[in-house]
Structures are given as C-alpha cells and as structure tokens.
Design an enzyme around this catalytic site. Sequence first.
Site, PDB file in Angstrom:
ATOM      1  N   ASP A 155     -11.368   1.755   4.116  1.00 22.23           N
ATOM      2  CA  ASP A 155     -12.201   0.324   4.655  1.00 22.23           C
ATOM      3  C   ASP A 155     -13.694  -0.074   4.306  1.00 22.23           C
ATOM      4  O   ASP A 155     -14.043  -1.645   3.871  1.00 22.23           O
ATOM      5  CB  ASP A 155     -11.127  -0.530   5.619  1.00 22.23           C
ATOM      6  CG  ASP A 155      -9.766  -1.114   5.120  1.00 22.23           C
ATOM      7  OD1 ASP A 155      -9.567  -1.335   3.955  1.00 22.23           O
ATOM      8  OD2 ASP A 155      -9.027  -1.955   5.995  1.00 22.23           O
ATOM      9  N   LYS A 191       1.242  -1.297  -0.071  1.00 23.76           N
ATOM     10  CA  LYS A 191      -0.290  -0.176   0.341  1.00 23.76           C
ATOM     11  C   LYS A 191       0.709   0.922   0.362  1.00 23.76           C
ATOM     12  O   LYS A 191       0.823   2.176  -0.614  1.00 23.76           O
ATOM     13  CB  LYS A 191      -1.184  -0.262   0.867  1.00 23.76           C
ATOM     14  CG  LYS A 191      -1.729  -0.832   1.283  1.00 23.76           C
ATOM     15  CD  LYS A 191      -3.137  -1.634   2.550  1.00 23.76           C
ATOM     16  CE  LYS A 191      -3.461  -1.984   2.071  1.00 23.76           C
ATOM     17  NZ  LYS A 191      -4.089  -2.838   3.192  1.00 23.76           N
ATOM     18  N   GLN A 222      -4.605  -2.400  10.077  1.00 25.91           N
ATOM     19  CA  GLN A 222      -4.602  -3.548   9.020  1.00 25.91           C
ATOM     20  C   GLN A 222      -5.336  -4.579   9.902  1.00 25.91           C
ATOM     21  O   GLN A 222      -4.960  -5.000  11.313  1.00 25.91           O
ATOM     22  CB  GLN A 222      -2.942  -3.578   9.476  1.00 25.91           C
ATOM     23  CG  GLN A 222      -2.772  -4.466   7.982  1.00 25.91           C
ATOM     24  CD  GLN A 222      -3.220  -4.798   6.660  1.00 25.91           C
ATOM     25  OE1 GLN A 222      -3.281  -3.126   6.853  1.00 25.91           O
ATOM     26  NE2 GLN A 222      -2.866  -5.638   6.532  1.00 25.91           N
TER      27      GLN A 222
END
Length: 291
Positions: free
Chosen positions: A121, A54, A98
């Site tokens: 997300d 990322k 994460q």
Amino acid sequence: MTTILDGKKVRDARKEVLMAKIKEFTLGSGGVLPCLAIVQVGDRADSSTYINAKKKFAKEIGAEAVHTKFVETVSEENVLREIENLNNDPRVHGIIVQLPLPMTMDKDIILDSIFPEKDVDGLCAENSKKWLEGRADAIWPATTRGIAEILDASSISLEGKDVVVIGRSFLVGKPTAEMCLSRNATVTVCHSKTPDLIAATSQADVIIVAAGKPRLIGASHVKAGQTVIDVGTTPDPVTGKIVGDVDFDAVSKVLGDTGMISPVPGGVGPMTVLALFENLIDACYNAKNNK
Ligand code: NAD
C-alpha cells in the site's frame, strides 16, 4: 460526446498482463505463488466489501489472498504480532492493513511495523518518504497508481498542466498530488477549508476529486475541454448505490467533445484493485531479485 475514461476496460486489458506475469512466477519447480495478506480489524461493512473485491480479484488472476480478521477490541500488540509473523513468512509477498483502523489503535505504529518491501500500500514511513520525494522506486498507494494508469491509458500527459486535487488525505489526496508533481504538473490542493473551490477548478486542465462528498463538483465548477477524475465512492443512503463526487451528467455536458471524465462506478475503483496487485507483483519481482 465527452470521452469516458473507462476503468473497467483498462483494468481488463492490464489484468491479462498481470495474469501472464503470475503464470511466469508459479511455473516450474521453484515457482512461487504471489500472496497478499490482508489484515482487518473490526467489522465495517465498507471495509469488508473492499476486502471481498480484492480476494475475488486475486482468485481471478491466479494469486493468493489470505485474510486475517480481528475483532474491534483486539489489542494493538496482537495485531503487531500478526504483522511480524507475516513479515517473516516467505510465502507472503505483500501485506495491507485495511483502513480505517479503530480510533483506539495507532495507525502509524501499525503501518510502520510492515516491512517496507512487503508494504504494497506504500504507506509506511520509509515508503511514503519515497513518494513524497517523487522517487522512481516509490511504491505509490494503489488509488494513486490506478489514477496514473487510467491517465496513461488515454495518453493524458500532466507535464506543464494545471492540476487541481481536491482532498488532502494521506491515503489518496496527498500521494495523488505528489504523483502529479512528479509528472511535472503545477498542482493545487484543495480541501474542506478552501474558500472558493470554483476559482480553483475553473482554471484547471485536470481536476481530480477525492472528497467523499456526492455531487461536490457540478456544472459551475468546470469548463469545456477539462479532464475530470472522480475518486469518490459514497453509498447513497436511499439506494445503497455507490456515487462519486461529481455530478456526472451535468459536468459531462459542460466538458463537451474535448473533455474527458471517469465514471463512478467503473472508473478509479477497478483501477485501484488492479494497482494493488501490480504493487504485489512488483514486490514479488524484488523479492526474487534480492534472493
Ligand atoms: P478522507 O475523508 O480521509 O478525506 C477527504 C478529503 O476531502 C479531506 O482532505 C477533506 O479536506 C476534503 N474535503 C471534504 N469535504 C470537502 C469539500 N466540501 N470541499 C473540498 N474538499 C473537501 O477520505 P479519503 O480516504 O481521502 O477518500 C476520499 C473519497 O475517495 C471517499 O469517497 C473514499 O471512499 C474514496 N476512495 C475511493 C477509492 C477508489 O478506489 N475509488 C479508494 C480510496 C478512497
């Protein structure tokens, strides 16, 4: 030959569009630099690999990625305090935590602490309710958005199709099944307790597999003309290479000239990273318009 759904190719084409949008944001005196904040707890090798991908992509497209890494034993309070700081930092447009988090942490409390408008997300309660309802303003989790876009790139409509999604996780299987429903497919969700996977997959038009079980889908699960999307990414214990959930060679042979298949690597993986940054740019636009 079975058509390969090439995620790298689609990503590279869309990357250009993303870069143009970022340039538009950063130019001029009032320009802003799109910024993604990544929060990591612990030191899992797979998480670090995904985070590095990322960060690399952010650099390539001219966006910023800031990474906060906590030790595994950090208190939930400290993580929440960091998220609060990022929520209130106007330079930060998107925040991701994460996953997976250590078992000692309450994933829902952590995810719900992210401001919905910065939750790129799409996993906090307010945002997941939107994709569960198939709303137009839903922020789809990155993998699901990536799958939708790889289908779109090959003009694969799901309307009226029978789609089998294998996997029911909150991160991939569920939002992907909802995305297919929102596109008017008839959706069957299979999981580890499904007694007869072949019965489900062999009647489908489209199979999307996100189980994390290498070679779960073989020649006997498929028929000619189907579209197969392989989301699985499991490191091979011997070679360390990433393998999917589909036995690519055996399945491609059965799918034939009218079938389509996404490879691993090079299919959904690159699309997921792209989609995360597309969500970030959407968050930037929304922040600008709501000023
Ligand atoms: P998970 O472990 O949370 O969920 C796996 C799901 O698969 C479960 O719902 C389980 O019921 C189902 N399953 C397991 N064994 C099965 C079987 N034998 N038959 C049918 N269903 C079975 O995993 P996840 O987070 O949803 O991820 C799934 C896979 O996708 C993993 O390999 C992960 O690494 C990969 N992944 C890839 C990307 C990408 O960008 N390509 C992104 C996210 C996840």
